[in-house]
Design an enzyme around this catalytic site. Sequence first.
Site, mmCIF file in Angstrom:
data_model
loop_
_atom_site.group_PDB
_atom_site.id
_atom_site.type_symbol
_atom_site.label_atom_id
_atom_site.label_comp_id
_atom_site.label_asym_id
_atom_site.label_seq_id
_atom_site.Cartn_x
_atom_site.Cartn_y
_atom_site.Cartn_z
ATOM 1 N N ASP A 22 33.793 34.813 40.977
ATOM 2 C CA ASP A 22 35.040 35.762 40.674
ATOM 3 C C ASP A 22 35.636 35.082 39.337
ATOM 4 O OD1 ASP A 22 37.498 37.178 41.339
ATOM 5 O OD2 ASP A 22 36.192 37.619 43.243
ATOM 6 N N HIS A 82 42.585 36.991 41.331
ATOM 7 C CA HIS A 82 41.663 37.659 42.178
ATOM 8 C C HIS A 82 40.750 36.698 42.819
ATOM 9 C CE1 HIS A 82 38.261 40.239 43.341
ATOM 10 N NE2 HIS A 82 38.976 41.408 43.390
ATOM 11 N N SER A 116 37.458 44.491 47.559
ATOM 12 C CA SER A 116 37.338 43.151 47.228
ATOM 13 C C SER A 116 37.993 42.141 48.530
ATOM 14 C CB SER A 116 38.177 42.720 46.022
ATOM 15 O OG SER A 116 37.668 43.086 44.854
#
Length: 658
Positions: free
Chosen positions: A192, A243, A421
């Site tokens: 990520d 994220h 996600s």
Amino acid sequence: MGNARVRGWIAAGLSAAVIATAGPAAAAPPGGATSSGEQAAQVQPAVGGGVASLGRGPAGQGRVLPETDRFVVEYKQDVPQERRSAALAQAAQASDLPRAKTVRTTGSGEDVVETDTMLSPAEQKDMVAAIEANPAVESAEPDQIVVGALAATPPATPNDTNWNYQWGPRNIGVPNAWWQGTGQGVVIGIADTGQTDHPDLNAKTVPGYDFLSDTYHSRDGNGRDANPQDQGDWSPGRPSWWHGSHVAGIAAAQTNNRAGIAGVAPDAKIQHARVLGADGRGYVSDIADGVMWSAGIPVPGVPRNANPAKVVNLSEAWDSGTCPAVMQNAINRMHAINVPLVVAAGNAAKSANLASPANCGGAIVVGATSYRNQLTGYTNWGPMLDVVAPGGDASSPIWSTVNTGTYSIGRPAYGDLSGTSMAAPHVAGVIAIMKERNPDLGVEAIRNTLRSTGSNVSGYRKVNGAAAARAVARAKPTVHGAIATYYNAHGGAAAMGAPTTWELSTGVGGVVQTFTKNGRATSIYWSHETGAHRVETWKGIGTRYSRLGGPAAFGLPAKDELPTSTAGAYQNFVRPGTTQTTKIIWSAATGAQPVVETSAIGKQWARDGHEAGSGYPTSPEVKTAAGAYQRFRTVKTGEITQYTWTRSTGKVVRTALR
């Protein structure tokens, strides 16, 4: 974390929340149509409208830039380097395009080549045709640059950091799954945007790697390196989402610590492979290398992964009508070693066949559900979806670990995001629990179990963590590899007993497996640097090693326990990746104590003849404001000698105390 403690109340205090504008609403996905559990057998239906029909723009799902300056080239077997360079030169000459130079080799063996300028789609097509015309080349494809591939939507409003607000894990039965396992001994790879400093993650995180190969995307001024720090994925007009940290917290945040949130697999470790940077951008070849390295597959030019993951989460999705070959090759290699790649289906409310890596065969593809047990309006759908899990929406987002920074790094915090996600790491955490019960569980067995134990949501299978964990029989530990070689060569079960654990990550590199005979436990450690050696935890040295911190404090054994010339015993330990060496040495009079042989005191003690000279340590090295000291006792006379090191002088002074 023990299973019995995990049901306690999780307290939390609001630190901060990330707030941004959500994307436009999308049509609800159709329900009903799913394929069999074997994704490898799925066939993509015909797609109308091309890739452009996929999404709602950057707010909904990632896209692929039309230009790129890199290509992924697979050569035929045993083609030497000089022929590869010649093939690139001939391609440039034939196509009247810039000559490409080799940048690196991927973990699956392809060459990544780069031109000195961005090429348009038409120029890319000409370049691929020219490269593939050479008889030394098997295939070539543009190395796409994905943008905004983070399969999440911005957060809605602040929420309380309290377990009661974590509806996602409760919705899929995770608390009941904890009676079956908690992910102990399992590393979850998070491919990520990288890692941040966070109290709910720091103690859970093992060393990762930064795979961003160019400075624009990386924002840290360099290319690939051993620091996977998230520098922020902001773009003009949009602050950072942090994220990678949000995804990691869902999967395995520290749990039962009366703060923050609870992870799905609370005893699993986290490892970050940084594959996306500025604006959520990254080359597909970097993403492919990142997930392979996470799984323990060697990648040229990158140090070996000392703590391979048993499941890897990739919460990204970008517009692509077909799976890039470099990504498919990576998934195939992971599949062959039983490491599942869990991917987000994408947030464009379209068929997942139009999004990568969801359209790559072999990946475990996850769609998103809401608090109301319905598919969300944004989730991609179709036959490529294996399962669905909580992804949240504006009215019921998913809460996890983030950072307060907007356009720079700030402070640890908690915030909410929604998207496929967020659904994917719920599933990765459940798989970590399954892998604790049977580390050899294959990808297709995992896929079939998740589907067969799941509940119906509009024709798709919503994961049931407790049922999936119960469906995996706790396998009897087996011995294999280098540990098996050592075990069999040193008496096997007759000497050390049967294995009572599987191979577990040490957290500092290598693995450890424990064996028990007549109530006495022996641990065999192995790493590439130290080889295989045992620690007899029921003896003085082994007990002291464990009590003072084990691998985290001293590293791994570099040899087995050996006798000294003065009726004692010793064992050497090395911390992988460093020069630190420690000798834990025992005598009947002093017990077992460590001497850091790479410290100034340890070096002077060695020069003075080790235990035969100044004697055995009576305690570990003691730190002081001015430096440090350590005392030693001789065997014959009982004389106590103190070694004192002063920081200002850098010298060690030896003093006889009695």
